[in-house]
Design an enzyme around this catalytic site. Sequence first.
Site, PDB file in Angstrom:
ATOM      1  N   ASP A   1       1.002  -1.168  -0.029  1.00 41.57           N
ATOM      2  CA  ASP A   1       0.034  -0.077  -0.133  1.00 41.57           C
ATOM      3  C   ASP A   1       0.975   1.253   0.084  1.00 41.57           C
ATOM      4  OD1 ASP A   1      -2.611   1.615   0.569  1.00 41.57           O
ATOM      5  OD2 ASP A   1      -1.525   2.029   2.576  1.00 41.57           O
TER       6      ASP A   1
ATOM      7  N   GLY B   1      -2.883   9.191  -3.619  1.00 43.14           N
ATOM      8  CA  GLY B   1      -3.986   9.664  -4.145  1.00 43.14           C
ATOM      9  C   GLY B   1      -4.020  11.224  -4.789  1.00 43.14           C
TER      10      GLY B   1
ATOM     11  N   THR C   1      -8.563   2.571   1.233  1.00 47.15           N
ATOM     12  CA  THR C   1      -7.991   1.923   2.416  1.00 47.15           C
ATOM     13  C   THR C   1      -8.497   2.457   3.754  1.00 47.15           C
ATOM     14  OG1 THR C   1      -6.180   2.946   2.172  1.00 47.15           O
ATOM     15  CG2 THR C   1      -6.113   0.835   1.240  1.00 47.15           C
ATOM     16  N   HIS C   2      -8.797   3.789   3.860  1.00 46.78           N
ATOM     17  CA  HIS C   2      -8.733   4.427   4.879  1.00 46.78           C
ATOM     18  C   HIS C   2     -10.489   4.507   5.338  1.00 46.78           C
ATOM     19  CE1 HIS C   2      -4.780   5.690   4.344  1.00 46.78           C
ATOM     20  NE2 HIS C   2      -4.861   6.623   5.449  1.00 46.78           N
TER      21      HIS C   2
END
Length: 272
Positions: free
Chosen positions: A12, A45, A190-191
């Site tokens: 990640d 991102g 993911t968060h």
Amino acid sequence: MTEKEKYIGVFDSGIGGLTVVKSIVETMPNENIIYFGDTAHVPYGTRSKEQITEYVLSDVKFLSRFNIKAIVIACNTADSAARDTVEKNYSDIPVYGVVAPAAKKAAKLTKNKKIGVIATNATVNSGAYEKTIHSFDSDAQVISLACPLLVPLVEEGRFKKGDQVIEEVLREYLTPLKDQGIDTLVLGCTHYPLLYDIITEIMGNGVTVISSSVAAAEELKKGLGERNLLSNSKISERKYFVSDNAEDFEKHALIFMGNALGGTVEQVDIEE
Ligand code: DGL
């Protein structure tokens, strides 16, 4: 080391991929896992496809030093930008991601064919979710929304129910999606699983909320099972590597894993 006992190599952009590790551990507790978090370059991102692809190739190159039986792109942004490149460069190792499993689940669960996707800027700009959802259901309407404030807020610990800041930000992002009548919402980052309770409350009963981290682990289990690669070992090992400060990672890990990491964390220079 037998084929089945080889590591699942997960990576990640930083710490968020631990929500995927958490789901993998919950669904497949016997697996050996190597995790790499590119904490020196997080966030991905906000970056360009070219830059993300360059980072991703280094991440996978690092993971490939280990005895791995599968690569898991645990970052929605990385998966959206560089999935094809990883598959092309590592054709001998099965590659799993987060986007396709969540897209597949959304296409399956929607009834009115109106699906919302929330994610980082890079993921939304890539169009990967639309493309993948349409590969499962060409009639589905996909409404994507970049929510750039969410990653920094979660990393600052602002994810708990009752936190007025995160609740207000989420209401502002989600109300227009709700008003458009979506019945399924993909958490394409993911968060966001950490915000699951607040998001489900805002969206209300009529909306199914899909965690890409949970969907990824379910699909990985299915894929490894089909390849006869599921581990049945009694002991499992987890090792974590990061490209920046290991203590920092350990300190924040608990909120993403919801539990102890269950392994050591080491800082590495992957360019070496
Ligand atoms: N891991 C990223 C994702 O799932 C979020 C953090 C970042 O922007 O690097 O999109």
